[in-house]
Design an enzyme around this catalytic site. Structure first.
Site, PDB file in Angstrom:
ATOM      1  N   SER A  84       5.561  -5.599   7.839  1.00  0.00           N
ATOM      2  CA  SER A  84       5.624  -5.855   6.400  1.00  0.00           C
ATOM      3  C   SER A  84       4.943  -4.742   5.608  1.00  0.00           C
ATOM      4  O   SER A  84       3.993  -4.123   6.055  1.00  0.00           O
ATOM      5  CB  SER A  84       4.996  -7.210   6.065  1.00  0.00           C
ATOM      6  OG  SER A  84       3.594  -7.085   6.110  1.00  0.00           O
ATOM      7  N   MET A  85       5.467  -4.543   4.430  1.00  0.00           N
ATOM      8  CA  MET A  85       4.952  -3.563   3.475  1.00  0.00           C
ATOM      9  C   MET A  85       3.424  -3.571   3.437  1.00  0.00           C
ATOM     10  O   MET A  85       2.771  -2.553   3.457  1.00  0.00           O
ATOM     11  CB  MET A  85       5.509  -4.002   2.120  1.00  0.00           C
ATOM     12  CG  MET A  85       5.504  -3.014   1.027  1.00  0.00           C
ATOM     13  SD  MET A  85       6.668  -1.697   1.270  1.00  0.00           S
ATOM     14  CE  MET A  85       8.162  -2.301   0.543  1.00  0.00           C
ATOM     15  N   LYS A  86       2.906  -4.778   3.386  1.00  0.00           N
ATOM     16  CA  LYS A  86       1.469  -4.929   3.197  1.00  0.00           C
ATOM     17  C   LYS A  86       0.652  -4.476   4.396  1.00  0.00           C
ATOM     18  O   LYS A  86      -0.432  -3.918   4.251  1.00  0.00           O
ATOM     19  CB  LYS A  86       1.184  -6.403   2.915  1.00  0.00           C
ATOM     20  CG  LYS A  86      -0.252  -6.647   2.609  1.00  0.00           C
ATOM     21  CD  LYS A  86      -0.461  -8.047   2.111  1.00  0.00           C
ATOM     22  CE  LYS A  86      -1.932  -8.265   1.858  1.00  0.00           C
ATOM     23  NZ  LYS A  86      -2.444  -7.419   0.780  1.00  0.00           N
ATOM     24  N   GLY A  87       1.194  -4.718   5.594  1.00  0.00           N
ATOM     25  CA  GLY A  87       0.496  -4.284   6.795  1.00  0.00           C
ATOM     26  C   GLY A  87      -0.665  -5.172   7.176  1.00  0.00           C
ATOM     27  O   GLY A  87      -0.622  -6.374   6.955  1.00  0.00           O
TER      28      GLY A  87
END
Lengths: 517, 248
Positions: free
Chosen positions: B126-129
């Site tokens: 995910s983008m957020k990591g």
């Protein structure tokens, strides 16, 4: 211990939740699902499996022509009962084996069909009411210890091993036992049958497994002089059917969320909205306390950032539950202790969130979930984090307390893990029993400001959802950072529009009888 | 420390001191206490001391035991399994792919089998990591597909073929009754059978995964607990760059 919160903002949030739920309620009223219809059959006494292991409710509904299904299965099934004079099981078996077909019953008069179905449903609801009375009587005779009620899970995959674990946990102080379901059961569009001894990450929810566990807990409740509650999961594609089984077998709580399946299991949103409503109507009647799943927002994304989404979801869950006839005392709104332990003042943020929920929903039996996301193989640190969670819970008067396991990140709990976890909770909650009554948070301090920020954030989120409509908001990634489309996801094919003459005697009976606690 | 004979350390070098705890399925009694002690003696431990023994439920007793092991391990004989390469930054990984591979790398991730626990795969993709370390979706040179939970090996292989996937990340959190190994094995075999194994970089992850286990299962690498997205991204960027060079 009270935080200064703006009652105007709280009132606005309730109002917005109503505005958000309203159009969804209109959709719900105009639709039914295969799971709702199978629940009606179950309440009529249809249970068991065919020779190919297909559950009878599925087998019967699969043979019902779509045109008849739109009118509700009850009428067609009632016509069969009236026409043949068979009982529910006999008729269901004959239909499942193909010996009888629904077109044979087309000449049966509407009144005869309705009265035959109503008689069966009445008998089913009678059993539910009796279970409710038995529970009330047992709670009177075997009073529970004061909340937070300590809740642990068993999950061996084998119902008989689960029974041993549950009894041991009850002796160690557990007040609520959950049997975790086998992973993947939420995506099955049928409920497995019979006692089961194989499962992955949990044990299948079946009516017989419910019976086995309830009997064991009744026995140990008697021995301990306190009633031990049983819970399972009314979620996934069979949400309303599980609610029926739980009502019949006297479960005391059910995990039951209005949006969880949509966001975290990719179950179609229309299916979920219709199913959650029907299952909650049943829960209202059976006296079951629901637990909502807001903790999931925190395990999949950052807990500090997601706090407003948790509160917004609590407002929405509460609103949908009220619309299904549930009382506040039955609505166990969820939250979790998931803030990164490395964050400075993380405990203050946890206290703020937990106390916020306590004040916003004063009558709700709040469910507090333990740390999981930041638990590692370091069981010693894990035990310590769990202790801080326990302290937060007792201080902010949470009611349903899911005990954290020191081995959370390692395996499904060993017998001794549960005992150590219960001892941790009992120690902390006893030594700090009245701490919450004795302390005040500083006006305008970190905790109070944090709670105010979260409340404002939730109000803003609800405003934006109300403006767009719930289904579009979900599509636009408003919750849990996932997008789900109204016609996508699992189980959509099981949603159908009700014909103008749709008839559901269960729904009618439940709407007619306002619940008295 | 003597690398040829490493022993646990309590408070003195080579004392071999260890702690353990376990449950016995019997009522607590003096006999149960002695049974716990004898069990640990049978394991070969010396100086066995049962520090705590008590009933935890009807028919179950719990023990905390301290003891000393005479055993030692020759560390020099251990092959280096989980060698961690230094991580590239997001910009470095992107640059390496841009220069060597000269196209976007297509990555598909999924929680396979009936496992519904996407915490791990989401943290990596995910983008957020995870822990402030951005996920692969954020990288310019990765095109990522997160298929989510409960994806059968068949579905994943079909997807990989249809979308010309370069890298597969298979995640397993639930390990009960060896379901993780069974699923990982099924995925590897299916890729072989479809003739895709050579072309695809096959990686697995999960809290119980080790690189050693992954390579034994025929995977290119395995990533365990605490893995950061940048570690996975660096591994992919380097391997894809090597493959691009080999194909020149």
């Amino acid at each position: 211990m009270k935080l200064e919160l703006d009652p105007g903002v709280i009132a606005r949030c309730c109002e917005l939740a109503g505005a958000i739920a309203e159009p969804v309620s209109d959709f719900i009223a105009a639709h039914s699902t295969v799971a709702v219809e199978r629940s009606v059959l179950r309440l009529c006494g249809v249970d068991g499996v065919t020779s190919d292991d297909v559950p009878l409710p599925n087998a019967v509904l699969d043979r019902l022509p779509a045109a008849l299904r739109e009118g509700g299965v009850a009428r067609a099934f009632g016509a069969g009962l009236a026409h043949t004079g068979l009982d529910s099981l006999g008729l269901a078996g004959a239909i499942a084996r193909g010996e009888l077909t629904f077109d044979l019953f087309s000449a049966v008069r509407e009144t005869a069909a309705r009265s035959a179905a109503t008689a069966q449903v009445t008998r089913g609801l009678e059993r539910v009411r009796a279970a409710r009375e038995t529970r009330a009587e047992a709670l009177e005779r075997l009073p529970q210890e004061p909340p937070p009620l300590l809740y642990v899970i068993v999950a061996s995959g084998n119902i008989y091993e689960d029974r041993t674990a549950a009894v041991a946990a009850a002796q160690a102080g557990a007040q609520i036992i959950a049997v975790i379901r086998s992973t993947g059961q939420s995506l099955l569009d049928f409920v497995p049958f019979g006692a089961t001894t194989e499962g992955f990450g949990g044990t299948y929810a079946t009516q017989e497994n419910f019976q086995i566990m309830r009997a064991a807990l009744d026995e140990v409740s008697q021995r301990l002089g306190r009633y031990v509650m049983l819970t399972n999961y009314a979620s996934g594609l069979c949400m309303p059917e599980i609610a029926v089984m739980a009502a019949l077998e006297r479960l005391d709580m059910l995990l039951n969320d209005s949006m969880y399946g949509i966001l975290f299991r990719d179950i179609n949103m229309k299916r979920t909205f219709v199913d959650q409503h029907f299952s909650r109507m049943l829960n209202a009647y059976s006296g079951i306390i629901i637990n909502t799943g807001e903790d999931n927002y925190l395990t999949t994304a950052d807990a500090v950032e997601q706090a407003p989404a948790v509160l917004a979801s609590q407002f929405i869950n509460e609103e949908f539950a009220h619309r299904a006839g549930m009382e506040d005392a039955q609505i166990g709104l969820g939250d979790a202790y998931e803030i990164d332990p490395d964050l400075t003042d993380g405990l203050l943020f946890q206290l703020a969130q937990a106390q916020l929920a306590r004040q916003v929903f004063p009558k709700a039996p709040l469910k507090y979930m333990p740390p999981t996301k930041h638990m590692t193989g370091d069981i010693f640190k894990g035990h310590l984090i769990d202790a801080m969670f326990n302290l937060t819970s007792v201080t902010t008067r949470q009611q349903i307390h899911l005990c954290g396991m020191l081995t959370e990140a390692i395996h499904t709990p060993f017998l001794a893990d549960r005992v150590l976890s219960l001892e941790n909770a009992r120690y902390v909650m006893n030594t700090a029993r009245h701490l919450g009554d004795e302390i005040e948070f500083k006006r305008g301090g970190i905790v109070e400001r944090r709670a105010q920020d979260v409340l404002r954030g939730a109000a803003a989120l609800l405003e934006s959802v109300a403006e767009r409509g719930l289904m579009r908001a979900i599509e636009e990634r408003t919750f849990a950072d996932v997008s789900r489309s109204p016609d996508g996801g699992r189980g959509f094919e099981g949603v159908f529009e009700r014909a103008p003459d749709y008839w559901n005697p269960v729904e009618e009976a439940l709407q007619r009888q306002p619940v008295t606690a | 420390m003597n690398a040829a004979a490493v022993k646990p350390y309590g408070d003195t070098l080579n004392d071999g001191a260890m702690q353990m705890s376990f449950t016995l399925p019997m009522e607590f009694s003096e006999a149960a206490n002695e049974a716990a002690r004898q069990l640990v003696v049978k394991m070969g431990f010396k100086d066995v001391a049962v520090a705590e023994g008590r009933a935890i439920a009807d028919g179950f007793s719990f023990f905390v035991v301290y003891a000393k092991t005479p055993q030692a391990v020759d560390v020099s004989a251990i092959g280096a399994h989980a060698v961690r390469e230094s991580s590239l930054s997001m910009d470095e990984a992107d640059a390496l792919i841009r220069e060597r591979v000269k196209r976007k790398v297509r990555v598909a991730g999924a929680c396979i089998g009936t496992d519904a626990h996407t915490v791990g795969i989401d943290a990596i993709l995910s983008m957020k990591g995870y822990k402030g370390n951005y996920g692969l979706e954020r990288y310019h040179e990765f095109e990522t597909f997160n298929l989510g939970s409960q994806i059968s090996p068949e579905e994943l292989v079909r997807f990989a073929r249809d979308k010309a996937i370069d890298v597969i990340l298979a995640s397993q959190v639930v390990t009960q009754k060896g379901s993780d190994i069974a699923n990982f094995t099924a995925l590897g075999e299916l890729l072989e059978a479809e003739g895709l194994r050579e072309r695809i970089l096959l990686l697995c992850g999960g809290p119980r995964v080790t690189n050693l286990m992954a390579t034994e299962l025929g995977y290119d690498a395995g990533f365990g607990r605490g893995t950061l997205p940048s570690e996975v991204a660096s591994f992919i960027a380097r391997r894809m760059a090597e493959r691009a060079r080999a194909n020149v």
